[in-house]
Design an enzyme around this catalytic site. Structure first.
Site, PDB file in Angstrom:
ATOM      1  N   GLY A   8     -16.578  -8.273  11.700  1.00 13.78           N
ATOM      2  CA  GLY A   8     -17.761  -9.068  11.420  1.00 13.78           C
ATOM      3  C   GLY A   8     -18.995  -8.189  11.514  1.00 13.78           C
ATOM      4  O   GLY A   8     -18.912  -7.002  11.841  1.00 13.78           O
ATOM      5  N   CYS A  24     -11.870  -3.569  13.881  1.00 12.79           N
ATOM      6  CA  CYS A  24     -13.216  -3.188  13.436  1.00 12.79           C
ATOM      7  C   CYS A  24     -14.257  -3.564  14.493  1.00 12.79           C
ATOM      8  O   CYS A  24     -14.342  -2.922  15.531  1.00 12.79           O
ATOM      9  CB  CYS A  24     -13.524  -3.803  12.076  1.00 12.79           C
ATOM     10  N   LYS A  46      -6.681 -37.882 -17.208  1.00 16.85           N
ATOM     11  CA  LYS A  46      -7.946 -37.731 -17.940  1.00 16.85           C
ATOM     12  C   LYS A  46      -8.714 -36.465 -17.564  1.00 16.85           C
ATOM     13  O   LYS A  46      -9.272 -35.797 -18.448  1.00 16.85           O
ATOM     14  CB  LYS A  46      -8.821 -38.961 -17.724  1.00 16.85           C
ATOM     15  N   HIS A  53      -8.976  -1.823   8.976  1.00 24.20           N
ATOM     16  CA  HIS A  53      -8.535  -3.194   8.685  1.00 24.20           C
ATOM     17  C   HIS A  53      -7.055  -3.200   8.261  1.00 24.20           C
ATOM     18  O   HIS A  53      -6.743  -3.176   7.062  1.00 24.20           O
ATOM     19  CB  HIS A  53      -9.391  -3.805   7.576  1.00 24.20           C
ATOM     20  N   GLU A  83      -4.985  -5.568   8.172  1.00 20.65           N
ATOM     21  CA  GLU A  83      -4.573  -6.791   7.482  1.00 20.65           C
ATOM     22  C   GLU A  83      -4.498  -6.612   5.970  1.00 20.65           C
ATOM     23  O   GLU A  83      -3.764  -7.340   5.282  1.00 20.65           O
ATOM     24  CB  GLU A  83      -5.522  -7.944   7.832  1.00 20.65           C
TER      25      GLU A  83
END
Length: 535
Positions: A355, A382, A190, A508, A510
């Protein structure tokens, strides 16, 4: 002119439209087609650059410096696509462009409205992705859930665009949910019926349904869904839950999703060969006999998506080393707790990611000291590099109170500081050092052994840098500067001699890792962790 695949979602969010789009792109590339993927985000922010990671997850950065949705990470990891700012469209970006034009008088006094001005602008930016390029297919993912008021202009735009390019040149795919109700012992169709009904109310009939489900369902359920949703039975695809997201292209291929798409678009193409992906990505992960434990010490640990690319890159590094990785998530504010220390002591390697803001920074500094003094393989990224430099300055160089001016503008030893060009900037969005920059690596260093090259290019997202005023003192004490952005003599990589594996980078890495091509730093970290593995 490319052909289009429009992907929408219904019932609930987080069903995995981004991974589904990336998997479809992988399948089509395996058949020799050139593919690009676009993410349309309904939020009014111009981009996610100023958004809280707890709300949005990580901000993915492209080579050209765009701050984008994390789904672009999936697109790049699964396919050969190189994303740019053109691959992420937001409501904020659309309205910003329209209001700028209106203020200039471009609309010649016309009343600016959602239709046609907003929808025309959306279509314009979708078309820009293929401008000047040869692409066979553009996949367009519409963020949010059908029924959300925010996504209506995007849905109307793709409805119009399909008519403009011809219905035989576009396919609508709808990702929906077929939940299993444990108390009843039944799968329920549904929610899918209602979701498709809502989509049809606004003029879009799906050609293919991807049904997210915990368990495979019977042919009778397929027939029911097909009948009530007005699609062919073979176009009801079971998007079954899998252990590893990199299996999803294989799951889709088993159900001939690529064949169905290409038949509807009238594109002849050779069969998909995913043997390399299956062997070198999926099987290596599933059949690995050993594993390593990597502690990720961050400040957004509670939300899985906040460090999405970090976690994926660690998996890629493990795949490249024929092992698995157990990620130990450590909140940098609770490093000193009994549980935090237990996790650090049990880790074979430690990673401190990026961060912003002071919260949790001192926990990162203490973690790095723990890794340095206990010879635990370590990678800082970083803010992780900033914490590395601060830790070394305080505890090795005797610079008591050394800090970053981000956290203490008046500290005695500002070993990390704001770039001169950043000091007059007031607006936060899109004003950091963003995107790809070259880096020259010093021969004979750990960085040189890891990369095997003297020149690299990596993506950045930060405001604060290594303060060159303290470089000579830190180097005399044993900190090795092994990577430099020559354009402005900025320190990009630092490391320690005499440690099994200790390296920190300003960029960075990654964002450039893939499951079938692990980033060298993550591959090397896992290798070092395997060597140091605790028995």
């Amino acid at each position: 002119m490319p052909k289009y695949i429009f992907v929408t979602g219904g019932v609930v969010s987080s069903l995995g439209k981004g991974v589904a789009c990336a998997s479809i792109g992988k399948l089509l590339e395996a058949r020799g087609l050139k593919v690009a993927i676009v993410k349309c985000d309904p939020y009014i922010n111009v981009d996610p650059g100023t958004m809280n990671p707890y709300q949005h997850g990580e901000v993915y950065v492209t080579d050209d410096g765009a701050e984008t949705d994390l789904d672009l990470g999936h697109y790049e990891r699964f396919t050969s696509m190189r994303a740019s700012r053109l691959n992420n469209i937001t409501t904020g970006k659309i309205y910003y462009s329209i209001i700028t034009k209106e203020r200039r008088g471009d609309y010649l006094g016309a009343t600016v409205q959602v239709i046609p001005h907003v929808t025309d602008e959306i279509k314009y930016w979708i078309r820009q992705v293929s401008k000047g390029r040869h692409l066979d297919i553009v996949i367009v993912e519409i963020g949010g859930t059908v029924g959300d008021i925010e996504s209506l202009p995007f849905l109307e735009a793709i409805r119009q665009l399909r008519l403009e390019v011809g219905t035989h040149n576009a396919v609508n795919i709808h990702l929906t949910l077929v939940p299993y109700i444990k108390a009843a012992g039944e799968l329920k169709t549904k929610p899918t019926q209602h979701s498709v009904g809502k989509l049809r109310e606004i003029g879009i009939q799906p050609d293919i349904l991807l049904c997210r489900t915990e368990q495979r369902f019977s042919s009778s359920i397929i027939k029911k869904i097909a009948l009530f949703c007005n699609v062919e039975e073979n176009a009801v695809i079971q998007a079954i839950d899998v252990e590893d997201i990199y299996e999803i292209p294989l799951v889709f291929r088993e159900q001939a999703l690529d064949e169905i798409i290409l038949h509807k678009l009238g594109i002849p193409a050779p069969s998909a060969d995913l043997s390399d992906w299956e062997e070198k990505v999926v099987r290596r992960w599933k059949e690995a006999k050993t594993s390593v434990r990597i502690a990720v010490v961050g400040k957004y640990i509670e939300l899985q998506d906040a460090y999405k690319s970090i976690y994926e890159a660690l998996r890629h590094g493990a795949i490249a080393n024929n092992c698995r990785v157990d990620i130990l998530k450590v909140d940098s504010e609770s490093v000193f707790s009994e549980e935090g220390m237990r996790l650090l002591r049990s880790a074979d390697g430690i990673l401190v990611p990026g961060g912003f803001g002071n919260r949790g920074f001192e926990g990162k500094v203490s973690t790095i000291r723990f890794a340095r003094e206990n010879n635990i393989p370590f990678l800082g990224i970083c803010l992780g590099m900033h914490a590395t430099v601060v830790e070394f300055a305080r505890n090795v160089c005797g610079m008591e109170g050394a800090n970053s001016t981000e956290f203490d503008p008046n500290c005695r030893y500002p070993v990390i500081c704001l770039l001169e060009e950043q000091k007059g900037i007031k607006e936060l969005g899109g004003t950091m050092r963003l995107g790809a920059y070259p880096c020259r690596i010093v021969k004979g260093t750990l960085a040189h052994r890891v990369y095997g090259r003297e020149e690299i290019s990596e993506r950045h997202r930060h405001r604060y840098e290594f303060n060159n005023a303290y470089r000579r003192d830190l180097e005399r004490a044993g900190l090795v500067v092994s990577g430099i952005y020559s354009g402005k003599d900025l320190v990009e990589i630092v490391e320690l001699r005499g440690h099994p594996f200790f390296i920190a980078v300003q960029f960075h890495p990654e964002f450039k890792s893939k499951p079938n091509k692990a980033h060298p730093l993550f591959k090397a970290l896992i290798k070092a962790a395997l060597k140091a593995k605790k028995r």
